[in-house]
Design an enzyme around this catalytic site. Structure first.
Site, PDB file in Angstrom:
ATOM      1  N   GLY A   1       0.838  -1.210   0.000  1.00 18.59           N
ATOM      2  CA  GLY A   1       0.000   0.000   0.000  1.00 18.59           C
ATOM      3  C   GLY A   1       0.867   1.252   0.000  1.00 18.59           C
ATOM      4  O   GLY A   1       1.845   1.321   0.740  1.00 18.59           O
TER       5      GLY A   1
ATOM      6  N   ASP B   1       4.813  -4.765   5.998  1.00 20.50           N
ATOM      7  CA  ASP B   1       4.839  -6.175   6.354  1.00 20.50           C
ATOM      8  C   ASP B   1       4.976  -7.140   5.151  1.00 20.50           C
ATOM      9  O   ASP B   1       5.878  -7.976   5.115  1.00 20.50           O
ATOM     10  CB  ASP B   1       3.506  -6.395   7.099  1.00 20.50           C
ATOM     11  CG  ASP B   1       3.298  -7.773   7.573  1.00 20.50           C
ATOM     12  OD1 ASP B   1       3.815  -8.096   8.640  1.00 20.50           O
ATOM     13  OD2 ASP B   1       2.620  -8.543   6.855  1.00 20.50           O
TER      14      ASP B   1
ATOM     15  N   ARG C   1     -25.980  13.824  17.046  1.00 20.98           N
ATOM     16  CA  ARG C   1     -25.968  12.428  16.606  1.00 20.98           C
ATOM     17  C   ARG C   1     -24.747  11.662  17.098  1.00 20.98           C
ATOM     18  O   ARG C   1     -23.750  12.246  17.492  1.00 20.98           O
ATOM     19  CB  ARG C   1     -25.914  12.394  15.079  1.00 20.98           C
ATOM     20  CG  ARG C   1     -27.248  12.366  14.426  1.00 20.98           C
ATOM     21  CD  ARG C   1     -27.079  12.403  12.929  1.00 20.98           C
ATOM     22  NE  ARG C   1     -28.384  12.396  12.290  1.00 20.98           N
ATOM     23  CZ  ARG C   1     -28.609  12.860  11.087  1.00 20.98           C
ATOM     24  NH1 ARG C   1     -27.633  13.354  10.367  1.00 20.98           N
ATOM     25  NH2 ARG C   1     -29.833  12.811  10.572  1.00 20.98           N
TER      26      ARG C   1
ATOM     27  N   ALA D   1      15.585  10.644  -1.094  1.00 24.25           N
ATOM     28  CA  ALA D   1      16.738  10.548  -0.198  1.00 24.25           C
ATOM     29  C   ALA D   1      17.627   9.351  -0.558  1.00 24.25           C
ATOM     30  O   ALA D   1      18.859   9.448  -0.582  1.00 24.25           O
ATOM     31  CB  ALA D   1      16.260  10.425   1.245  1.00 24.25           C
TER      32      ALA D   1
ATOM     33  N   ARG E   1      -5.362  -2.026   8.897  1.00 24.80           N
ATOM     34  CA  ARG E   1      -5.367  -3.483   8.747  1.00 24.80           C
ATOM     35  C   ARG E   1      -5.657  -4.162  10.089  1.00 24.80           C
ATOM     36  O   ARG E   1      -6.706  -3.888  10.662  1.00 24.80           O
ATOM     37  CB  ARG E   1      -4.045  -3.981   8.153  1.00 24.80           C
ATOM     38  CG  ARG E   1      -4.164  -5.304   7.421  1.00 24.80           C
ATOM     39  CD  ARG E   1      -2.837  -5.758   6.891  1.00 24.80           C
ATOM     40  NE  ARG E   1      -2.442  -5.016   5.714  1.00 24.80           N
ATOM     41  CZ  ARG E   1      -2.772  -5.337   4.467  1.00 24.80           C
ATOM     42  NH1 ARG E   1      -3.509  -6.403   4.256  1.00 24.80           N
ATOM     43  NH2 ARG E   1      -2.388  -4.622   3.447  1.00 24.80           N
TER      44      ARG E   1
ATOM     45  N   ARG F   1     -24.696   7.063  12.566  1.00 29.89           N
ATOM     46  CA  ARG F   1     -24.227   7.262  11.194  1.00 29.89           C
ATOM     47  C   ARG F   1     -22.808   6.703  11.097  1.00 29.89           C
ATOM     48  O   ARG F   1     -22.010   6.863  12.032  1.00 29.89           O
ATOM     49  CB  ARG F   1     -24.184   8.749  10.833  1.00 29.89           C
ATOM     50  CG  ARG F   1     -25.554   9.396  10.762  1.00 29.89           C
ATOM     51  CD  ARG F   1     -26.270   8.981   9.456  1.00 29.89           C
ATOM     52  NE  ARG F   1     -27.484   9.750   9.243  1.00 29.89           N
ATOM     53  CZ  ARG F   1     -28.690   9.432   9.706  1.00 29.89           C
ATOM     54  NH1 ARG F   1     -28.845   8.359  10.463  1.00 29.89           N
ATOM     55  NH2 ARG F   1     -29.739  10.186   9.437  1.00 29.89           N
TER      56      ARG F   1
ATOM     57  N   ARG G   1       0.883  -5.142  -5.230  1.00 25.36           N
ATOM     58  CA  ARG G   1       1.076  -6.351  -4.427  1.00 25.36           C
ATOM     59  C   ARG G   1       1.202  -7.474  -5.457  1.00 25.36           C
ATOM     60  O   ARG G   1       0.355  -7.578  -6.343  1.00 25.36           O
ATOM     61  CB  ARG G   1      -0.117  -6.584  -3.496  1.00 25.36           C
ATOM     62  CG  ARG G   1      -0.415  -5.375  -2.588  1.00 25.36           C
ATOM     63  CD  ARG G   1      -1.457  -5.737  -1.537  1.00 25.36           C
ATOM     64  NE  ARG G   1      -2.087  -4.554  -0.940  1.00 25.36           N
ATOM     65  CZ  ARG G   1      -1.593  -3.879   0.087  1.00 25.36           C
ATOM     66  NH1 ARG G   1      -0.463  -4.253   0.650  1.00 25.36           N
ATOM     67  NH2 ARG G   1      -2.231  -2.840   0.583  1.00 25.36           N
TER      68      ARG G   1
ATOM     69  N   ILE H   1      -8.773   7.784   1.474  1.00 24.49           N
ATOM     70  CA  ILE H   1      -8.419   9.193   1.652  1.00 24.49           C
ATOM     71  C   ILE H   1      -7.201   9.298   2.589  1.00 24.49           C
ATOM     72  O   ILE H   1      -6.367  10.188   2.454  1.00 24.49           O
ATOM     73  CB  ILE H   1      -9.628   9.984   2.203  1.00 24.49           C
ATOM     74  CG1 ILE H   1      -9.352  11.472   2.212  1.00 24.49           C
ATOM     75  CG2 ILE H   1     -10.039   9.525   3.566  1.00 24.49           C
ATOM     76  CD1 ILE H   1     -10.523  12.322   2.682  1.00 24.49           C
ATOM     77  N   GLN H   2      -7.085   8.316   3.506  1.00 24.54           N
ATOM     78  CA  GLN H   2      -5.980   8.346   4.481  1.00 24.54           C
ATOM     79  C   GLN H   2      -4.625   8.030   3.856  1.00 24.54           C
ATOM     80  O   GLN H   2      -3.588   8.258   4.454  1.00 24.54           O
ATOM     81  CB  GLN H   2      -6.244   7.321   5.606  1.00 24.54           C
ATOM     82  CG  GLN H   2      -7.436   7.649   6.450  1.00 24.54           C
ATOM     83  CD  GLN H   2      -7.988   6.424   7.137  1.00 24.54           C
ATOM     84  OE1 GLN H   2      -7.698   6.165   8.297  1.00 24.54           O
ATOM     85  NE2 GLN H   2      -8.779   5.631   6.429  1.00 24.54           N
TER      86      GLN H   2
ATOM     87  N   ASP I   1       2.508  -0.550  11.888  1.00 23.61           N
ATOM     88  CA  ASP I   1       2.330  -1.875  12.493  1.00 23.61           C
ATOM     89  C   ASP I   1       3.615  -2.698  12.501  1.00 23.61           C
ATOM     90  O   ASP I   1       3.561  -3.918  12.640  1.00 23.61           O
ATOM     91  CB  ASP I   1       1.230  -2.642  11.743  1.00 23.61           C
ATOM     92  CG  ASP I   1       1.550  -2.819  10.262  1.00 23.61           C
ATOM     93  OD1 ASP I   1       2.493  -2.175   9.761  1.00 23.61           O
ATOM     94  OD2 ASP I   1       0.854  -3.610   9.604  1.00 23.61           O
TER      95      ASP I   1
ATOM     96  N   LYS J   1     -23.280  15.765  26.990  1.00 27.29           N
ATOM     97  CA  LYS J   1     -22.585  15.688  25.695  1.00 27.29           C
ATOM     98  C   LYS J   1     -23.624  15.732  24.577  1.00 27.29           C
ATOM     99  O   LYS J   1     -24.607  14.996  24.623  1.00 27.29           O
ATOM    100  CB  LYS J   1     -21.805  14.376  25.585  1.00 27.29           C
ATOM    101  CG  LYS J   1     -20.430  14.419  26.205  1.00 27.29           C
ATOM    102  CD  LYS J   1     -19.742  13.072  26.012  1.00 27.29           C
ATOM    103  CE  LYS J   1     -18.440  13.000  26.783  1.00 27.29           C
ATOM    104  NZ  LYS J   1     -17.324  13.597  26.113  1.00 27.29           N
TER     105      LYS J   1
ATOM    106  N   ASP K   1       0.054   2.160   8.384  1.00 24.02           N
ATOM    107  CA  ASP K   1      -0.473   1.381   9.512  1.00 24.02           C
ATOM    108  C   ASP K   1       0.337   1.481  10.807  1.00 24.02           C
ATOM    109  O   ASP K   1      -0.187   1.198  11.878  1.00 24.02           O
ATOM    110  CB  ASP K   1      -0.580  -0.108   9.127  1.00 24.02           C
ATOM    111  CG  ASP K   1      -1.515  -0.329   7.947  1.00 24.02           C
ATOM    112  OD1 ASP K   1      -2.349   0.553   7.683  1.00 24.02           O
ATOM    113  OD2 ASP K   1      -1.393  -1.375   7.295  1.00 24.02           O
TER     114      ASP K   1
ATOM    115  N   THR L   1       4.458   2.573   5.455  1.00 21.39           N
ATOM    116  CA  THR L   1       3.061   2.126   5.528  1.00 21.39           C
ATOM    117  C   THR L   1       2.317   3.034   6.495  1.00 21.39           C
ATOM    118  O   THR L   1       2.888   3.414   7.529  1.00 21.39           O
ATOM    119  CB  THR L   1       2.937   0.658   6.011  1.00 21.39           C
ATOM    120  OG1 THR L   1       1.571   0.416   6.411  1.00 21.39           O
ATOM    121  CG2 THR L   1       3.831   0.335   7.198  1.00 21.39           C
TER     122      THR L   1
HETATM  123  O1  F6P Z   1      -1.394  -1.373   4.599  1.00 21.73           O
HETATM  124  C1  F6P Z   1      -1.969  -0.164   4.235  1.00 21.73           C
HETATM  125  C2  F6P Z   1      -3.437  -0.330   4.015  1.00 21.73           C
HETATM  126  O2  F6P Z   1      -3.985   0.906   3.593  1.00 21.73           O
HETATM  127  C3  F6P Z   1      -4.235  -0.892   5.183  1.00 21.73           C
HETATM  128  O3  F6P Z   1      -4.513   0.090   6.152  1.00 21.73           O
HETATM  129  C4  F6P Z   1      -5.450  -1.429   4.496  1.00 21.73           C
HETATM  130  O4  F6P Z   1      -6.052  -2.456   5.249  1.00 21.73           O
HETATM  131  C5  F6P Z   1      -4.869  -1.994   3.217  1.00 21.73           C
HETATM  132  O5  F6P Z   1      -3.671  -1.266   2.981  1.00 21.73           O
HETATM  133  C6  F6P Z   1      -5.748  -1.875   2.009  1.00 21.73           C
HETATM  134  O6  F6P Z   1      -5.097  -2.532   0.963  1.00 21.73           O
HETATM  135  P1  F6P Z   1      -5.477  -2.437  -0.572  1.00 21.73           P
HETATM  136  O7  F6P Z   1      -4.815  -1.192  -1.108  1.00 21.73           O
HETATM  137  O8  F6P Z   1      -4.873  -3.654  -1.183  1.00 21.73           O
HETATM  138  O9  F6P Z   1      -6.966  -2.361  -0.651  1.00 21.73           O
END
Ligand code: F6P
Length: 331
Positions: free
Chosen positions: A21, A113, A173, A32, A182, A255, A82, A262-263, A140, A224, A138, A136
């Site tokens: 990803g 990973d 709401r 760099a 992930r 909701r 991938r 977007i992240q 992680d 709240k 994540d 990444t």
């Molecule tokens: O590892 C980065 C990530 O964005 C994870 O947060 C998410 O679960 C996964 O990749 C989504 O993967 P793909 O781009 O294959 O849908």
């Protein structure tokens, strides 16, 4: 009469690729790595679409100008993918053969990973040096406090939550906001704290939904007017399932917002650009120092090298700093 013997040394070749990803800051790392490698006397080949680029022999010669004006850009100029084919014995053998034929001495891989699992497999077939750079969103991976892209992803999600908070407050709401990560709750934890979430649900510490309900009710009784529940995508069923469970227990309207890809986009934050630059330089230094089979990371502001096998074991669980903060804040 004099006889001159001129020995011209062929420059070593460093291969570079981004894989898995994409993460904001990957371009800063490419820049760099390329410039440090060129400065250290390497020829640099940029493989396209991760491991696919090795298998298909799709690469470009990288010079200093090829990485101009990319520091601030999201995505990756080398593209990413991938590659299931690479993970087979036939694929690994083919990749090793291509790298040898091209005369590649060392590879620097920017990814997470899956990329590092691929590197461990490739090591069984290829004798060149391999160094990884953690890229990444994540966060992680073990052996580094932060991965490249995490800070940007968190800031993007927090910005979104600030906006969601306005409408949540106006309508009084409950909103469930699902963030990526992930199997890991690092993004959710940081986003939840920075966004002032009433609840943060992470896979590392499964929550009892009736407890969540009770706490939300207490919050409402205390005045709240809006409630944001941040849900990591790794929580079973994600935010949609959690909303269904909550609906069964209360009369409230929920909701769901899934922030999704977007992240992964947008300009990297200054922190991610600097981290990518430090780790990119560190990766080439590690190659020059004869290292292989390791990921370059940063722990407590110090550069470290950790074996891929350690990095892929994954991050600290939620007994990390964030969990302590959660306890302290009694969220
Ligand atoms: O590892 C980065 C990530 O964005 C994870 O947060 C998410 O679960 C996964 O990749 C989504 O993967 P793909 O781009 O294959 O849908």
């Amino acid at each position: 009469m004099f006889a001159y013997s001129i020995s011209v040394q062929t420059p070593k070749i460093l291969g570079l690729m981004t894989s898995g990803g994409d993460a904001p800051g990957m371009n800063a790392a490419i820049r760099a790595i390329t410039r440090t490698a060129l400065g250290s006397g390497f020829r640099v080949l940029g493989f396209k679409r991760g491991y696919e680029g090795i298998l298909r022999e799709q690469f470009q010669e990288m010079d200093s100008r090829s990485v101009s004006n990319i520091l601030q850009r999201g995505g990756t100029i080398l593209k990413t993918a991938r590659s299931p084919v690479f993970m087979t014995n036939a694929g690994l053998k083919k990749a090793a053969g291509v790298l040898d034929r091209l005369g590649v001495d060392a590879m620097v891989l920017v990814g997470g990973d899956g990329t590092f699992h691929g590197a461990m497999d490739l090591e069984k077939f290829w004798k060149g040096q391999i160094i990884g750079v953690p890229g990444t969103i994540d966060n992680d991976l073990a052996g580094t406090d932060f991965t490249i892209g995490f800070d940007t992803a968190v800031n993007t999600a927090v910005e979104a939550i600030d906006k969601i908070r306005d409408t949540a407050d106006a309508h009084e709401r409950f909103f469930l906001v699902e963030v990526m990560g992930r199997h890991c709750g690092q993004i959710a934890l940081k986003v939840g704290i920075a966004g002032g979430a009433e609840e943060i649900l992470v896979p590392e510490r499964p929550s009892d939904i009736s407890d969540v309900c009770a706490r939300l009710r207490i919050g409402r009784n205390l005045g709240k007017t809006s409630s944001i529940i941040v849900v990591a995508e790794g929580v079973r069923g994600g935010a949609i399932r959690v909303a269904e469970q909550l609906k069964k227990l209360t009369q409230n309207e929920y909701r769901v917002v899934i922030l999704g890809y977007i992240q992964r986009g947008g300009n990297p934050t200054a922190s991610d650009r600097c981290l990518a630059t430090r780790l990119g330089v560190g990766a080439v230094k590690a190659i020059v120092g004869g290292e292989s089979g390791k990921m370059v990371g940063e722990v407590g502001g110090k550069m470290v090298l950790v074996p891929f096998s350690v990095a892929v074991k994954g991050k600290r669980k939620v007994e990390s700093l964030y969990a302590q903060m959660l306890k302290y804040l009694n969220l």
